[in-house]
Design an enzyme around this catalytic site. Structure first.
Site, PDB file in Angstrom:
ATOM      1  N   LYS A   3      -0.226  -4.025   8.247  1.00  0.00           N
ATOM      2  CA  LYS A   3      -0.154  -2.588   8.499  1.00  0.00           C
ATOM      3  C   LYS A   3      -1.505  -1.873   8.409  1.00  0.00           C
ATOM      4  CE  LYS A   3       2.400   1.142   6.667  1.00  0.00           C
ATOM      5  NZ  LYS A   3       2.787   1.676   5.400  1.00  0.00           N
ATOM      6  N   LYS A  63      -4.822   3.524   4.809  1.00  0.00           N
ATOM      7  CA  LYS A  63      -6.049   4.013   4.219  1.00  0.00           C
ATOM      8  C   LYS A  63      -6.488   3.086   3.083  1.00  0.00           C
ATOM      9  CE  LYS A  63      -7.882   7.891   1.698  1.00  0.00           C
ATOM     10  NZ  LYS A  63      -8.015   7.580   0.305  1.00  0.00           N
ATOM     11  N   LYS A 122       1.777   3.062 -11.887  1.00  0.00           N
ATOM     12  CA  LYS A 122       0.687   4.000 -12.172  1.00  0.00           C
ATOM     13  C   LYS A 122       0.257   3.905 -13.639  1.00  0.00           C
ATOM     14  CE  LYS A 122      -0.692   6.173  -8.538  1.00  0.00           C
ATOM     15  NZ  LYS A 122      -0.217   6.041  -7.340  1.00  0.00           N
TER      16      LYS A 122
END
Ligand code: TRP
Length: 328
Positions: free
Chosen positions: A194, A197, A111
């Site tokens: 997979k 989103k 992040k």
């Protein structure tokens, strides 16, 4: 009764992968455990200081949870920011969380790389808040995906550390309950593996028939088998995997046989698959829309969940305060 806790960040709609993964296992868990299912809205601030429409996204998730069959009489569905007790535990845990270990967390490093201009203290202490979420109810089982393993390891470490520091056995070590091992992994339709989103390949439970048809018809395929009974390449296997969970066994067998005889027409397969997904999602979608149109009812569910969560939280905090030496 053993306590199960699960958290979800309010980042969007549930898709078929979520349904056959987490949701299926939630529906089972709610029958067997004391469950807390909460929405981690405070955690959103670690990446977005001004998230748009928090209340709306939170209501959306609650509507989808209810539409999938979570029963607010059986489980506590609550919103993190409604249960302020977690903040006090977060503070105590932070006092015993070290800069070095927090900085070494992979999610933090990732992040920090993604948002170099906003490497804030909340981001650094994300695992502490998550540990507080879990330890607040002294939960033993936490259903999480693989990507949360390091955060879970931190939660266990903070639990042990608290017990050692204050010479108590207040916190059990929470165990990751990896449903992904038993659950069916739903692939995306773009051949990328997979469904997710962030992968941009998801079929959402709330998608309408036209959207689903469009997405399915665009699914990646190949030129078709050239030898009978050949192994299916991944993009084709993906279609069959979804077919297997949404269609009747005869339908699956029919297309499987066609494939094995090299007589398959992918257009037909996709058309059938689309209709079966539509049939599967439509009743769920209708329930989502019904719940979503009734904010009062949703808010009631959240209030009821928050009551249950606060009750359990205040019991823990009373002991925590007493153990550390504060007035309890
Ligand atoms: N970190 C989790 C995720 O990104 C969300 C979360 C926050 C959570 N607190 C939690 C999950 C507590 C389980 C338990 O998916």
């Amino acid at each position: 009764m053993e306590i199960v806790l699960s958290g979800i960040r309010p980042t969007g709609h549930l898709h078929l992968g979520n349904y056959f993964g987490a949701m299926k296992s939630f529906l089972q868990l709610q029958e067997e455990y004391a469950c807390f299912f909460f929405i981690a809205d405070w955690h959103s601030l670690t990446t977005h200081p001004r998230p748009g429409n928090i209340v709306g996204s939170v209501r959306e998730i609650i509507a989808e949870y209810l539409a999938c069959g979570l029963d607010p009489e059986k489980v506590a569905i609550y919103v993190q920011s409604d249960v302020k007790e977690v903040l006090e535990l977060y503070l105590y845990l932070n006092m015993n969380a070290y800069l070095g270990e927090l900085e070494r967390t992979t999610t933090f490093k990732e992040k920090a790389r993604q948002q170099p201009d906003n490497v804030n203290a909340g981001l650094l202490t994300y695992p502490t808040l998550m540990a507080a979420d879990i330890l607040l109810h002294r939960a033993r089982k936490v259903p999480v995906g693989k990507d949360q393993e390091q955060n879970m390891e931190m939660a266990r470490r903070f639990a042990r550390r608290f017990n050692t520091t204050y010479e108590c056995e207040l916190f059990p070590e929470p165990e990751s309950f990896t449903f992904s091992r038993s659950a069916i992994k739903i692939p995306g339709l773009d051949g990328s593996g997979k469904m997710g989103k962030s992968e941009g390949n998801a079929l959402y439970l709330v998608d309408d028939a036209t959207t689903i048809r469009k997405k399915v018809m665009k699914a990646v395929t190949d030129n078709g088998p050239t030898e009978p009974n050949s192994t299916k390449p991944e993009v084709i296997q993906n279609l069959f995997t979804i077919l297997e969970v949404v269609s009747a066994p005869e339908v699956y067998d029919h297309f499987n046989e066609q494939y094995n005889r090299c007589a398959i027409r992918y257009g037909d397969l996709k058309k059938q698959l689309a209709e079966d997904i539509v049939a599967f999602c439509t009743p769920i979608r209708e329930r989502i829309l019904e719940y979503a149109s009734d904010a009062t009812r949703i808010d009631k569910v959240a209030a009821q969940g928050a009551d249950k969560a606060r009750e359990s939280a205040s019991r823990t905090l009373r002991e925590v305060r007493r153990t550390i030496g504060f007035r309890s």
